[in-house]
Motif scaffolding. Sequence first.
Motif, PDB file in Angstrom:
ATOM      1  N   LYS A  45      -1.057  -1.930   3.298  1.00 37.53           N
ATOM      2  CA  LYS A  45      -0.208  -1.288   2.007  1.00 37.53           C
ATOM      3  C   LYS A  45       0.226  -2.828   0.195  1.00 37.53           C
ATOM      4  O   LYS A  45       0.312  -3.312   1.098  1.00 37.53           O
ATOM      5  N   GLN A  46       0.180  -1.402  -0.658  1.00 40.17           N
ATOM      6  CA  GLN A  46       0.583  -2.936  -1.089  1.00 40.17           C
ATOM      7  C   GLN A  46       1.387  -2.252  -2.703  1.00 40.17           C
ATOM      8  O   GLN A  46       1.657  -1.121  -2.312  1.00 40.17           O
ATOM      9  N   VAL A  47       2.029  -3.321  -3.513  1.00 46.17           N
ATOM     10  CA  VAL A  47       3.264  -2.794  -4.512  1.00 46.17           C
ATOM     11  C   VAL A  47       2.067  -2.044  -5.669  1.00 46.17           C
ATOM     12  O   VAL A  47       1.014  -2.662  -5.964  1.00 46.17           O
ATOM     13  N   PRO A  48       2.076  -1.078  -5.406  1.00 48.27           N
ATOM     14  CA  PRO A  48       0.970  -0.582  -7.322  1.00 48.27           C
ATOM     15  C   PRO A  48       1.583  -1.487  -8.344  1.00 48.27           C
ATOM     16  O   PRO A  48       3.534  -1.760  -8.198  1.00 48.27           O
ATOM     17  N   THR A  49       0.470  -1.066  -9.173  1.00 42.06           N
ATOM     18  CA  THR A  49       0.949  -2.162 -10.750  1.00 42.06           C
ATOM     19  C   THR A  49       1.604  -1.195 -11.757  1.00 42.06           C
ATOM     20  O   THR A  49       2.433  -0.016 -11.210  1.00 42.06           O
ATOM     21  N   THR A  50       2.672  -2.368 -12.297  1.00 43.73           N
ATOM     22  CA  THR A  50       3.641  -1.240 -12.735  1.00 43.73           C
ATOM     23  C   THR A  50       2.711  -0.124 -13.632  1.00 43.73           C
ATOM     24  O   THR A  50       3.482   1.033 -14.112  1.00 43.73           O
ATOM     25  N   GLU A  51       1.838  -0.471 -14.441  1.00 46.97           N
ATOM     26  CA  GLU A  51       0.780   0.661 -15.187  1.00 46.97           C
ATOM     27  C   GLU A  51       0.952   2.150 -14.649  1.00 46.97           C
ATOM     28  O   GLU A  51       1.047   3.133 -14.948  1.00 46.97           O
ATOM     29  N   ARG A  52       0.865   2.009 -12.828  1.00 50.57           N
ATOM     30  CA  ARG A  52      -0.076   3.005 -12.499  1.00 50.57           C
ATOM     31  C   ARG A  52       1.076   4.026 -11.992  1.00 50.57           C
ATOM     32  O   ARG A  52       1.411   4.738 -11.977  1.00 50.57           O
ATOM     33  N   ARG A 109       0.763  -2.605  14.286  1.00 49.32           N
ATOM     34  CA  ARG A 109       1.304  -3.762  14.386  1.00 49.32           C
ATOM     35  C   ARG A 109       0.647  -4.567  12.831  1.00 49.32           C
ATOM     36  O   ARG A 109      -0.497  -5.118  12.322  1.00 49.32           O
ATOM     37  N   VAL A 110       1.895  -5.524  13.051  1.00 54.63           N
ATOM     38  CA  VAL A 110       1.442  -6.875  11.534  1.00 54.63           C
ATOM     39  C   VAL A 110       0.521  -7.598  11.542  1.00 54.63           C
ATOM     40  O   VAL A 110      -0.309  -8.773  12.876  1.00 54.63           O
ATOM     41  N   LEU A 111      -0.518  -7.336  10.576  1.00 54.76           N
ATOM     42  CA  LEU A 111      -1.708  -8.423  10.575  1.00 54.76           C
ATOM     43  C   LEU A 111      -1.194  -9.326  10.174  1.00 54.76           C
ATOM     44  O   LEU A 111      -1.660 -10.712  10.204  1.00 54.76           O
ATOM     45  N   ASP A 112      -0.975  -8.488   8.501  1.00 59.34           N
ATOM     46  CA  ASP A 112      -0.676 -10.230   7.940  1.00 59.34           C
ATOM     47  C   ASP A 112       0.235  -9.784   6.815  1.00 59.34           C
ATOM     48  O   ASP A 112      -0.395  -8.613   6.665  1.00 59.34           O
ATOM     49  N   ALA A 113       1.410 -10.604   6.008  1.00 64.36           N
ATOM     50  CA  ALA A 113       2.214 -10.511   5.011  1.00 64.36           C
ATOM     51  C   ALA A 113       1.406 -11.394   3.466  1.00 64.36           C
ATOM     52  O   ALA A 113       1.562 -12.289   4.187  1.00 64.36           O
ATOM     53  N   GLU A 114       1.295 -10.527   2.191  1.00 69.28           N
ATOM     54  CA  GLU A 114       1.246 -11.758   1.732  1.00 69.28           C
ATOM     55  C   GLU A 114       3.189 -11.786   0.933  1.00 69.28           C
ATOM     56  O   GLU A 114       3.244 -10.448   0.125  1.00 69.28           O
ATOM     57  N   LEU A 115       3.055 -12.261   0.170  1.00 67.26           N
ATOM     58  CA  LEU A 115       4.583 -12.088  -0.495  1.00 67.26           C
ATOM     59  C   LEU A 115       4.962 -13.226  -1.640  1.00 67.26           C
ATOM     60  O   LEU A 115       3.824 -13.861  -2.499  1.00 67.26           O
ATOM     61  N   ASP A 116       5.515 -12.302  -2.455  1.00 68.75           N
ATOM     62  CA  ASP A 116       5.804 -12.795  -3.892  1.00 68.75           C
ATOM     63  C   ASP A 116       6.771 -13.986  -3.909  1.00 68.75           C
ATOM     64  O   ASP A 116       7.217 -14.911  -3.161  1.00 68.75           O
ATOM     65  N   ASN A 118       9.541 -14.506  -4.910  1.00 68.02           N
ATOM     66  CA  ASN A 118      11.304 -14.432  -3.894  1.00 68.02           C
ATOM     67  C   ASN A 118      10.479 -13.896  -2.948  1.00 68.02           C
ATOM     68  O   ASN A 118      12.650 -13.211  -2.255  1.00 68.02           O
ATOM     69  N   GLY A 119       9.934 -13.933  -2.140  1.00 64.16           N
ATOM     70  CA  GLY A 119      10.082 -14.202  -0.802  1.00 64.16           C
ATOM     71  C   GLY A 119       9.589 -12.464  -0.158  1.00 64.16           C
ATOM     72  O   GLY A 119       9.967 -11.890   0.671  1.00 64.16           O
ATOM     73  N   TYR A 120       9.401 -11.478  -1.200  1.00 59.26           N
ATOM     74  CA  TYR A 120       9.589 -10.054  -0.964  1.00 59.26           C
ATOM     75  C   TYR A 120       7.752  -9.739  -0.803  1.00 59.26           C
ATOM     76  O   TYR A 120       7.206 -10.405  -1.027  1.00 59.26           O
ATOM     77  N   VAL A 121       7.392  -8.695   0.405  1.00 58.47           N
ATOM     78  CA  VAL A 121       6.366  -8.595   0.344  1.00 58.47           C
ATOM     79  C   VAL A 121       5.302  -7.892  -0.635  1.00 58.47           C
ATOM     80  O   VAL A 121       5.862  -6.473  -1.106  1.00 58.47           O
ATOM     81  N   ARG A 122       4.608  -8.091  -1.203  1.00 58.37           N
ATOM     82  CA  ARG A 122       3.861  -7.194  -2.163  1.00 58.37           C
ATOM     83  C   ARG A 122       2.801  -7.216  -1.211  1.00 58.37           C
ATOM     84  O   ARG A 122       2.062  -5.467  -1.516  1.00 58.37           O
ATOM     85  N   THR A 123       2.121  -7.578  -0.213  1.00 57.37           N
ATOM     86  CA  THR A 123       0.658  -6.532   0.328  1.00 57.37           C
ATOM     87  C   THR A 123       0.854  -6.729   2.023  1.00 57.37           C
ATOM     88  O   THR A 123       1.669  -7.700   1.984  1.00 57.37           O
ATOM     89  N   LEU A 124       0.715  -5.707   2.377  1.00 56.65           N
ATOM     90  CA  LEU A 124       1.245  -5.558   4.428  1.00 56.65           C
ATOM     91  C   LEU A 124      -0.436  -5.386   4.961  1.00 56.65           C
ATOM     92  O   LEU A 124      -0.579  -4.043   4.378  1.00 56.65           O
ATOM     93  N   ARG A 125      -0.623  -5.931   5.612  1.00 57.92           N
ATOM     94  CA  ARG A 125      -2.099  -5.828   6.291  1.00 57.92           C
ATOM     95  C   ARG A 125      -1.523  -4.899   7.978  1.00 57.92           C
ATOM     96  O   ARG A 125      -0.822  -6.420   8.288  1.00 57.92           O
ATOM     97  N   MET A 126      -1.876  -4.125   8.481  1.00 58.28           N
ATOM     98  CA  MET A 126      -1.531  -4.024   9.783  1.00 58.28           C
ATOM     99  C   MET A 126      -2.110  -2.858  10.288  1.00 58.28           C
ATOM    100  O   MET A 126      -3.225  -2.701   9.653  1.00 58.28           O
ATOM    101  N   LYS A 127      -2.387  -3.121  12.089  1.00 57.61           N
ATOM    102  CA  LYS A 127      -3.855  -3.215  13.024  1.00 57.61           C
ATOM    103  C   LYS A 127      -2.572  -1.321  13.021  1.00 57.61           C
ATOM    104  O   LYS A 127      -1.886  -1.277  13.259  1.00 57.61           O
ATOM    105  N   TRP A 128      -3.420  -0.561  12.975  1.00 64.64           N
ATOM    106  CA  TRP A 128      -3.720   1.353  12.758  1.00 64.64           C
ATOM    107  C   TRP A 128      -3.689   2.074  14.798  1.00 64.64           C
ATOM    108  O   TRP A 128      -4.512   1.783  14.335  1.00 64.64           O
ATOM    109  N   LEU A 129      -2.957   2.552  14.159  1.00 62.04           N
ATOM    110  CA  LEU A 129      -3.330   3.171  15.573  1.00 62.04           C
ATOM    111  C   LEU A 129      -3.907   3.900  15.740  1.00 62.04           C
ATOM    112  O   LEU A 129      -4.335   5.469  14.635  1.00 62.04           O
ATOM    113  N   ARG A 130      -4.766   4.202  16.556  1.00 62.51           N
ATOM    114  CA  ARG A 130      -5.969   5.282  17.036  1.00 62.51           C
ATOM    115  C   ARG A 130      -5.776   6.620  17.177  1.00 62.51           C
ATOM    116  O   ARG A 130      -5.442   7.049  17.661  1.00 62.51           O
ATOM    117  N   ASN A 131      -6.076   7.568  15.830  1.00 62.74           N
ATOM    118  CA  ASN A 131      -6.002   8.824  16.847  1.00 62.74           C
ATOM    119  C   ASN A 131      -7.031   9.413  17.803  1.00 62.74           C
ATOM    120  O   ASN A 131      -8.014   8.134  18.228  1.00 62.74           O
TER     121      ASN A 131
END
Length: 199
Positions: A45-52, A109-116, A118-131
């Motif tokens: 999950k990523q914060v989208p660009t302002t343009e988008r 489950r969180v695998l990794d989070a990239e912060l900006d 200001n300390g806010y998460v800009r990109t979140l990587r997580m383990k998805w639940l298998r269907n």
Amino acid sequence: TGALDAAQLFQQSAAPAGEGLASLAAAKSVPARGGSSGGGYEVVKQVPTTERVLARLREKFPEADGETLERRARKFTEKIFPVFLTRETAMLRLLSRDLPKRFRNRVPRVLDAELDANGYVRTLRMKWLRNGCPVGKSAGGGNAVGGQPLSQLGFARQAAELLAALHDDAQVMHLDLRLDNVVITHHGVGFVDFGSAVR
């Protein structure tokens, strides 16, 4: 009217599933990196660009003036989306720690989070639940050999058990629980999208 309230704008644009601004920060599934156990996917999950965001706002509100839309697009990308991703990251980490072990595979489950800066998460990587159908669960929600599709009662029972564990054990309230945020996994009924959750 020319004035757009941010909360109203977000609600209006997010109303149709997958069509609103909320979908701009939606997850995309990618194959799991580094041979993670159990296969499956990672969700990014990523914060989208302002343009988008601005392009989506222009589609949704063609009558609004450009300056208002640009200001709102910046607010979404600089404040609103980062807050939701930061909250989701924090809640998932709390659940990994405080949710009873038997329920932990029923939330991402969180695998990794990239912060900006200001300390806010800009990109979140997580383990998805298998269907899939829960292993060893019968149509009534009890145990069975080989697994079968869940009945409505089994689905409701498993969802209620997970909800009780969230509230009673982890002290977390989801606040956006709806069918779009419920999945059936090999471990049972699971919940996703904890961006609105509180403790």
